[in-house]
Design an enzyme around this catalytic site. Structure first.
Site, PDB file in Angstrom:
ATOM      1  N   ASP A  39       0.820  -1.214   0.000  1.00 40.23           N
ATOM      2  CA  ASP A  39       0.000   0.000   0.000  1.00 40.23           C
ATOM      3  C   ASP A  39       0.851   1.258   0.000  1.00 40.23           C
ATOM      4  OD1 ASP A  39       0.731  -0.824   2.619  1.00 40.23           O
ATOM      5  OD2 ASP A  39      -0.740   0.552   3.492  1.00 40.23           O
ATOM      6  N   GLU A  65      -0.090  -1.726   5.469  1.00 40.43           N
ATOM      7  CA  GLU A  65       0.953  -1.419   6.456  1.00 40.43           C
ATOM      8  C   GLU A  65       0.828   0.018   6.932  1.00 40.43           C
ATOM      9  OE1 GLU A  65       5.063  -0.088   7.743  1.00 40.43           O
ATOM     10  OE2 GLU A  65       3.743   0.709   6.196  1.00 40.43           O
TER      11      GLU A  65
END
Length: 373
Positions: free
Chosen positions: A77, A138
């Site tokens: 991400d 994350e």
């Protein structure tokens, strides 16, 4: 290494939008690529528990040398605004036009991992098993790592315990081996409502109770390995009402969870003193967001990788850092992690950029480490 191939792969990935909880398209791209490269794939479905659309990926590249092998890890991400990001190569720099983040955090790390494996395979370098672990979410609390269903992973797909996380800001050569635990705290102060203009003496101002307590708390840098921060105070009432509720939120970080609990007890003492002096009551809640990351091998693994950098004439530095990452979560499962720099700068901003020569050095170091077996 093939520098141009690495850069082409990185640019292609940077232009795939993959914000937290919406990494699905990017995950499919990576799975297809890893399969083409000869990997065995395991997809963890922990994302179903928090409303994401992407599995965590384990890709295994079987080795031809016996031994435990190594795990290379990163996250998929990126931080917004990142939609329609266009990568611009300007000399030694990869950047955007300044309207979006780049996403080099952590697609730079993933590009280094991919080129490392391609190089190993093309040069027919003998190696132990190589595992790649890529997580979603994350950036919003390590949700992918936190929701990994470890007990469901087939034994032959369980990653190697020595883990290199390619997700550190700054230059190659940086090796982070320790990071703090973080606890989130919330304190709700309860006062008593009253008309602020007619009979304020009948009320207990919850904001005043909270303020007194805060003024007697140690906040900021507490010691070399401990910090605290209050980030939110909430109490919304009309000016003619003595507020009866005030909530504060914050965090405490330390490389010792016992130290965090000591600080929490001191905060309770400050709250007790406040309600004793001003009246009212309070409720303090806390929870561990992630545990301490620390080496479980007396820094042997970190020092081995430092030697690789030095052999490549890249100055190395072992570091204790103040932030958390997937590594903290993986530590619970017994992984022995180091976090290495990949050339990221100004991460989480639209001024983000990636230094190409540092990315190449990181990739070279990964190849050399795997060569050494």
């Amino acid at each position: 290494m093939n520098k141009q191939r690495l850069l082409n792969n990185l640019v292609e990935m940077l232009e795939i939008h993959s914000p937290s909880k919406k990494e699905g398209e990017y995950a499919k791209y990576l799975v297809n690529l890893f399969k083409e490269m000869g990997a065995l794939i395991y997809l963890d479905k922990g994302y179903l528990e928090y409303g994401g659309d992407s599995p965590s990926i384990i890709a295994k590249f079987p080795g031809n040398i016996e031994g435990d092998g190594v795990t290379l890890a990163a996250h998929m991400d990126v931080v917004e605004p990142n939609s329609n990001a266009k990568a611009i190569i300007d000399g030694n720099i990869i950047k955007t036009d300044g309207t979006t983040t780049l996403g080099g955090d952590d697609k730079g790390g993933i590009a280094a991992i991919i080129e490392t494996i391609r190089t190993i395979k093309e040069e027919n370098i003998p190696h132990k098993d190589i595992y790649v672990v890529l997580t979603p979410c994350e950036e919003i609390g390590m949700l992918g790592a936190k929701h990994f269903n470890w007990e469901e992973i087939p034994k032959d797909m369980f990653p190697a315990k020595n883990m290199i996380v390619v997700d550190n800001a700054g230059k190659s050569g940086l090796i982070a081996h320790s990071a703090p635990s973080k606890y989130d705290i919330e304190i709700c102060f309860q006062g008593k409502k009253a008309h602020a203009g007619i009979e304020p003496e009948k009320g207990i101002n919850a904001i005043a109770v909270a303020s007194y307590a805060l003024s007697h708390m140690n906040i900021g840098r507490i010691d070399d390995l401990t910090t605290s921060n209050i980030s939110k105070i909430n109490s919304e009432f009309p000016s003619n009402v003595v507020p009866d509720v005030c909530t504060i939120n914050g965090e405490i970080r330390s490389h010792s969870e016992d130290r965090i609990l000591e600080i929490i007890e001191l905060y309770k003492k400050a709250c007790d003193e406040s309600v004793t002096k001003l009246g009212g009551s309070y409720k303090l809640n806390y929870q561990c967001d992630y545990p301490v990351l620390k080496p479980n091998d007396n820094l042997i693994f970190a020092k081995q990788f430092a030697e690789v950098y030095e052999e490549l004439n890249i100055p190395s530095e072992l570091k204790v850092i103040g932030g958390g990452s997937d590594s903290n979560i993986f530590a619970k499962q017994g992984f022995n992690s180091i976090i290495i720099g990949v050339g990221m700068n100004n991460v989480h901003t639209v001024e983000e950029y990636l230094e190409i020569d540092e990315l190449l050095k990181t990739t070279e170091a990964l190849v050399k480490y795997i060569k050494k077996g």
